[in-house]
Design an enzyme around this catalytic site. Sequence first.
Site, PDB file in Angstrom:
ATOM      1  N   LYS A   9       0.329  -7.410  -6.074  1.00 33.70           N
ATOM      2  CA  LYS A   9       0.925  -6.593  -5.016  1.00 33.70           C
ATOM      3  C   LYS A   9       1.878  -7.430  -4.148  1.00 33.70           C
ATOM      4  O   LYS A   9       1.868  -8.664  -4.227  1.00 33.70           O
ATOM      5  CB  LYS A   9      -0.208  -5.967  -4.190  1.00 33.70           C
ATOM      6  N   TYR A  49      -0.461   6.371  -7.879  1.00 33.24           N
ATOM      7  CA  TYR A  49      -1.627   6.588  -7.010  1.00 33.24           C
ATOM      8  C   TYR A  49      -1.878   8.079  -6.775  1.00 33.24           C
ATOM      9  O   TYR A  49      -2.294   8.473  -5.688  1.00 33.24           O
ATOM     10  CB  TYR A  49      -1.420   5.882  -5.675  1.00 33.24           C
ATOM     11  N   PHE A  57      -5.417   6.845   4.188  1.00 38.97           N
ATOM     12  CA  PHE A  57      -4.790   5.531   4.042  1.00 38.97           C
ATOM     13  C   PHE A  57      -3.535   5.565   3.170  1.00 38.97           C
ATOM     14  O   PHE A  57      -2.903   4.526   2.968  1.00 38.97           O
ATOM     15  CB  PHE A  57      -5.792   4.518   3.470  1.00 38.97           C
ATOM     16  N   ARG A  86     -11.033  -5.876 -13.921  1.00 39.06           N
ATOM     17  CA  ARG A  86     -11.639  -5.314 -12.691  1.00 39.06           C
ATOM     18  C   ARG A  86     -12.734  -6.236 -12.156  1.00 39.06           C
ATOM     19  O   ARG A  86     -12.856  -6.436 -10.950  1.00 39.06           O
ATOM     20  CB  ARG A  86     -12.238  -3.927 -12.972  1.00 39.06           C
ATOM     21  N   ARG A 103      -9.991 -11.125  -5.106  1.00 37.17           N
ATOM     22  CA  ARG A 103     -10.000 -10.610  -3.730  1.00 37.17           C
ATOM     23  C   ARG A 103     -10.989 -11.360  -2.859  1.00 37.17           C
ATOM     24  O   ARG A 103     -10.740 -11.611  -1.676  1.00 37.17           O
ATOM     25  CB  ARG A 103     -10.318  -9.112  -3.750  1.00 37.17           C
ATOM     26  N   ASN A 113      -4.759  -6.175  -0.548  1.00 39.35           N
ATOM     27  CA  ASN A 113      -5.842  -6.774  -1.347  1.00 39.35           C
ATOM     28  C   ASN A 113      -5.351  -7.362  -2.670  1.00 39.35           C
ATOM     29  O   ASN A 113      -6.111  -7.451  -3.640  1.00 39.35           O
ATOM     30  CB  ASN A 113      -6.974  -5.759  -1.542  1.00 39.35           C
ATOM     31  N   HIS A 116      -3.861  -5.023  -8.302  1.00 40.16           N
ATOM     32  CA  HIS A 116      -4.305  -3.743  -8.865  1.00 40.16           C
ATOM     33  C   HIS A 116      -4.690  -3.949 -10.324  1.00 40.16           C
ATOM     34  O   HIS A 116      -4.030  -4.698 -11.042  1.00 40.16           O
ATOM     35  CB  HIS A 116      -3.169  -2.705  -8.809  1.00 40.16           C
ATOM     36  N   GLU A 127      -1.151   4.310 -16.919  1.00 38.21           N
ATOM     37  CA  GLU A 127      -0.389   3.421 -16.035  1.00 38.21           C
ATOM     38  C   GLU A 127       0.588   2.543 -16.820  1.00 38.21           C
ATOM     39  O   GLU A 127       1.704   2.292 -16.358  1.00 38.21           O
ATOM     40  CB  GLU A 127      -1.360   2.571 -15.206  1.00 38.21           C
TER      41      GLU A 127
HETATM   42  P1  DAT Z   1      -8.858  -0.216  -6.242  1.00 34.24           P
HETATM   43  O1  DAT Z   1      -7.516  -0.820  -5.909  1.00 34.24           O
HETATM   44  O2  DAT Z   1      -9.969  -1.208  -6.100  1.00 34.24           O
HETATM   45  O3  DAT Z   1      -8.859   0.508  -7.553  1.00 34.24           O
HETATM   46  P2  DAT Z   1      -8.737   2.407  -4.990  1.00 34.24           P
HETATM   47  O4  DAT Z   1      -8.117   2.895  -6.253  1.00 34.24           O
HETATM   48  O5  DAT Z   1      -9.896   3.152  -4.448  1.00 34.24           O
HETATM   49  O6  DAT Z   1      -9.163   0.868  -5.119  1.00 34.24           O
HETATM   50  O7  DAT Z   1      -7.635   2.397  -3.836  1.00 34.24           O
HETATM   51  C1  DAT Z   1      -6.308   1.992  -4.113  1.00 34.24           C
HETATM   52  C2  DAT Z   1      -5.835   1.118  -2.985  1.00 34.24           C
HETATM   53  O8  DAT Z   1      -5.779   1.867  -1.775  1.00 34.24           O
HETATM   54  C3  DAT Z   1      -6.761  -0.058  -2.667  1.00 34.24           C
HETATM   55  O9  DAT Z   1      -6.501  -1.166  -3.486  1.00 34.24           O
HETATM   56  C4  DAT Z   1      -6.458  -0.315  -1.226  1.00 34.24           C
HETATM   57  C5  DAT Z   1      -6.189   1.068  -0.676  1.00 34.24           C
HETATM   58  N1  DAT Z   1      -7.410   1.647  -0.090  1.00 34.24           N
HETATM   59  C6  DAT Z   1      -8.449   2.203  -0.749  1.00 34.24           C
HETATM   60  N2  DAT Z   1      -9.399   2.635   0.093  1.00 34.24           N
HETATM   61  C7  DAT Z   1      -8.950   2.347   1.327  1.00 34.24           C
HETATM   62  C8  DAT Z   1      -9.465   2.542   2.644  1.00 34.24           C
HETATM   63  N3  DAT Z   1     -10.655   3.131   2.848  1.00 34.24           N
HETATM   64  N4  DAT Z   1      -8.720   2.104   3.682  1.00 34.24           N
HETATM   65  C9  DAT Z   1      -7.520   1.522   3.497  1.00 34.24           C
HETATM   66  N5  DAT Z   1      -6.971   1.313   2.280  1.00 34.24           N
HETATM   67  C10 DAT Z   1      -7.673   1.714   1.208  1.00 34.24           C
HETATM   68 MG    MG Z   2      -7.883   2.205  -8.163  1.00 37.96          MG
END
Ligand code: DAT
Ligand code: MG
Length: 135
Positions: A9, A49, A57, A86, A103, A113, A116, A127
Site C-alpha cells: 500500500k 473493495y 471507514f 494472509r 503488520r 496497514n 493487501h 483481483e
Molecule cells: P484485510 O485488509 O485484512 O483483508 P478488510 O478486507 O476487512 O481487511 O478491510 C480492508 C481494509 O480496510 C483494511 O486493510 C483496512 C481498512 N479497514 C478495515 N476495517 C477497518 C476499520 N474498522 N477501521 C478502519 N479501517 C478499516
Molecule cells: Mg480484505
Amino acid sequence: MDRTLVICKPDAVERGLVGEILGRFERKGLRLAAVELRALDSDLLARHYSEHVGKPFYHDLVAFMSRSPALVAVVEGPEDTWRVVRAMMGATNPMKADPGTIRGDLGTEVTENLVHGSDSADSAQREIGLFFPDL
Ligand code: DAT
Ligand code: MG
C-alpha cells in the site's frame, strides 16, 4: 501453481518497505509473477473493495489508497498461496497482529496497514483479473 494478489500500500512505498515486504514472500519460497508501481484511482478501488463500499471507514480507505502510488503484485506458489500470504500479513489491525507478521512487525495503524492480500481463491482470481487483465 497458485497465484494471489498482493498490494504494498502507499504507506509501504512511502516508507521504503517494499523490499522488506516482497523479500519476506521471496524468502518464504513464493515467486513474483507480476509487479507494477501504480497510482490507484477511486473507480478501480471501488471495484477492488466492493465489499466495503458504504462502510464508515470506506472514504478514509480510498483517500489513503489513492494518495500516492502502490506496488501491485501477483505472487505465485503452491496450492492456497493466498492463505500463506494472509498468514504472513497478520491481522487487519497492526496493533493486534502477531509479532513476526508484516503488520505486526512494521505497523501501528488500522488504515495504514502496509499490505493487501486476497482473502480466498475466488478473491485472488477476481483481483488478479482486475489489476492484471492480460496475465
Ligand atoms: P484485510 O485488509 O485484512 O483483508 P478488510 O478486507 O476487512 O481487511 O478491510 C480492508 C481494509 O480496510 C483494511 O486493510 C483496512 C481498512 N479497514 C478495515 N476495517 C477497518 C476499520 N474498522 N477501521 C478502519 N479501517 C478499516
Ligand atoms: Mg480484505
